[in-house]
Motif scaffolding. Sequence first.
Motif, PDB file in Angstrom:
ATOM      1  N   LEU A   5       0.841  -1.196   0.000  1.00 16.63           N
ATOM      2  CA  LEU A   5       0.000   0.000   0.000  1.00 16.63           C
ATOM      3  C   LEU A   5       0.872   1.240   0.000  1.00 16.63           C
ATOM      4  CD1 LEU A   5      -2.779   1.430   0.338  1.00 16.63           C
ATOM      5  CD2 LEU A   5      -2.503   1.171   2.810  1.00 16.63           C
TER       6      LEU A   5
ATOM      7  N   MET B 172      -3.452   5.385  11.031  1.00 19.00           N
ATOM      8  CA  MET B 172      -4.738   5.654  10.406  1.00 19.00           C
ATOM      9  C   MET B 172      -5.761   6.088  11.454  1.00 19.00           C
ATOM     10  SD  MET B 172      -7.133   3.140   8.072  1.00 19.00           S
ATOM     11  CE  MET B 172      -7.650   2.116   9.465  1.00 19.00           C
TER      12      MET B 172
ATOM     13  N   TRP C 228      -8.990   7.551   7.039  1.00 18.88           N
ATOM     14  CA  TRP C 228      -9.768   6.353   6.737  1.00 18.88           C
ATOM     15  C   TRP C 228     -10.103   6.228   5.259  1.00 18.88           C
ATOM     16  CZ3 TRP C 228     -14.044   6.963  11.056  1.00 18.88           C
ATOM     17  CH2 TRP C 228     -13.411   6.976  12.314  1.00 18.88           C
TER      18      TRP C 228
ATOM     19  N   PRO D 162     -10.268   5.766   1.210  1.00 22.45           N
ATOM     20  CA  PRO D 162      -9.568   4.845   0.301  1.00 22.45           C
ATOM     21  C   PRO D 162      -8.911   5.554  -0.878  1.00 22.45           C
ATOM     22  CG  PRO D 162     -11.897   4.809  -0.201  1.00 22.45           C
ATOM     23  CD  PRO D 162     -11.723   5.780   0.954  1.00 22.45           C
TER      24      PRO D 162
ATOM     25  N   ARG E 183      -4.362   6.794  -2.597  1.00 24.66           N
ATOM     26  CA  ARG E 183      -3.514   5.663  -2.213  1.00 24.66           C
ATOM     27  C   ARG E 183      -3.572   4.583  -3.279  1.00 24.66           C
ATOM     28  NH1 ARG E 183      -5.822   4.234   3.569  1.00 24.66           N
ATOM     29  NH2 ARG E 183      -5.658   6.500   3.737  1.00 24.66           N
TER      30      ARG E 183
ATOM     31  N   TYR F 151      -3.320   0.420  -3.798  1.00 26.47           N
ATOM     32  CA  TYR F 151      -3.374  -0.903  -3.197  1.00 26.47           C
ATOM     33  C   TYR F 151      -2.820  -1.935  -4.181  1.00 26.47           C
ATOM     34  CZ  TYR F 151      -6.858   1.239  -0.052  1.00 26.47           C
ATOM     35  OH  TYR F 151      -7.518   2.058   0.847  1.00 26.47           O
TER      36      TYR F 151
ATOM     37  N   ASP G 180     -15.378   2.822   4.617  1.00 24.82           N
ATOM     38  CA  ASP G 180     -13.971   3.029   4.256  1.00 24.82           C
ATOM     39  C   ASP G 180     -13.043   2.592   5.388  1.00 24.82           C
ATOM     40  OD1 ASP G 180     -14.968   4.123   1.954  1.00 24.82           O
ATOM     41  OD2 ASP G 180     -14.617   6.205   2.536  1.00 24.82           O
TER      42      ASP G 180
ATOM     43  N   ASN H  76     -10.251  -0.518   5.083  1.00 20.02           N
ATOM     44  CA  ASN H  76      -8.823  -0.334   5.345  1.00 20.02           C
ATOM     45  C   ASN H  76      -8.362  -1.144   6.552  1.00 20.02           C
ATOM     46  OD1 ASN H  76      -7.600   1.575   3.390  1.00 20.02           O
ATOM     47  ND2 ASN H  76      -9.264   2.903   4.059  1.00 20.02           N
TER      48      ASN H  76
END
Length: 314
Positions: free
Chosen positions: A113, A148, A156, A158, A161, A163, A182, A186
């Motif tokens: 991530l 986080m 929080w 998404p 970022r 993945y 969310d 995560n």
Amino acid sequence: MLFFSIIVPVYNVETYLKRCLDNLKNQTYNNFEVLLIDDGSTDKSGLICDEYSSRDKRFKVYHKENEGVSSARNLGISEASGDYITFVDSDDWIDITYLSCVTELLEEANPDLLVNSFNRADDKSIKYIDLSSKNRKYFSGYEALYEMCVGNYFGWEPVARFYKTNKLNNVRFDEKIKYGEDLLFNYIFLKQKNITIIYEPVAKYNYYYRITSAVNSYTLTQKWDDIKVIQFIIDNEKNYIGKFLLRNCLWPRLVNRCKDALFSMKKEDLNHAIFLSKILRPYFWIILLGRNTSLKMRIKTAIISPFFFFGGKQ
């Protein structure tokens, strides 16, 4: 050469959609696909998606009945073929150099991530959200979960970022949750074994804040989901993370929503506040008299005391 899958849930955003898609189309890094998930739009959003798809083979459109953003994102995950997945909300937009500026780091470090900074925008200005230092940071899954929750380096959301796709095989958004999904997504991702995370303070994602968005129109009752999610994590984290969420996320939410309901004219809000007060009751005096409780929180807690002495006993 890295291949990216960009997932864009689309629902009734014809006013903003072209700005989002133009910035994707004009990326200086070209090896990507855009998965446009039209979640039953009733305006021209679906037609705009079809238009971009017909002109650029990197854009793929999936039309489906309206089931919410989690369902749309999950469909995108299932259809993605990239090495990394990134989510872009359809009223937001990314800088045309975004993919280019993260590619080298992703290729060299190969994290599960990558988290970036972002900008918060409205119709008047764009503001950089400075969550932490300006230095690159490396985290384990537990360390990232702590950061986080605390919000020092990332939150929080998404978006902003990347993945690793093969780490999402068993991770999906809970489609039954409308508020707080969310955080849960995560949390499940970060609880996997041997997860590596990098925070890179690159602010190339522009988060557009609009009062009319679905989240900002939720009632107090509809916001119950995120309290359930926070409680779920607290129950599973018998450590500092659980204690932090209890004191800094759960308690303030319960107090604030009880306070808001106290001044609400809706019967359903008052009934919901009575329900929330039963969850809050074991902590009431700890919050009101606790050494670490701020004056502002003490005042709010005192304001909602009628729920505990009258309504909260029903």
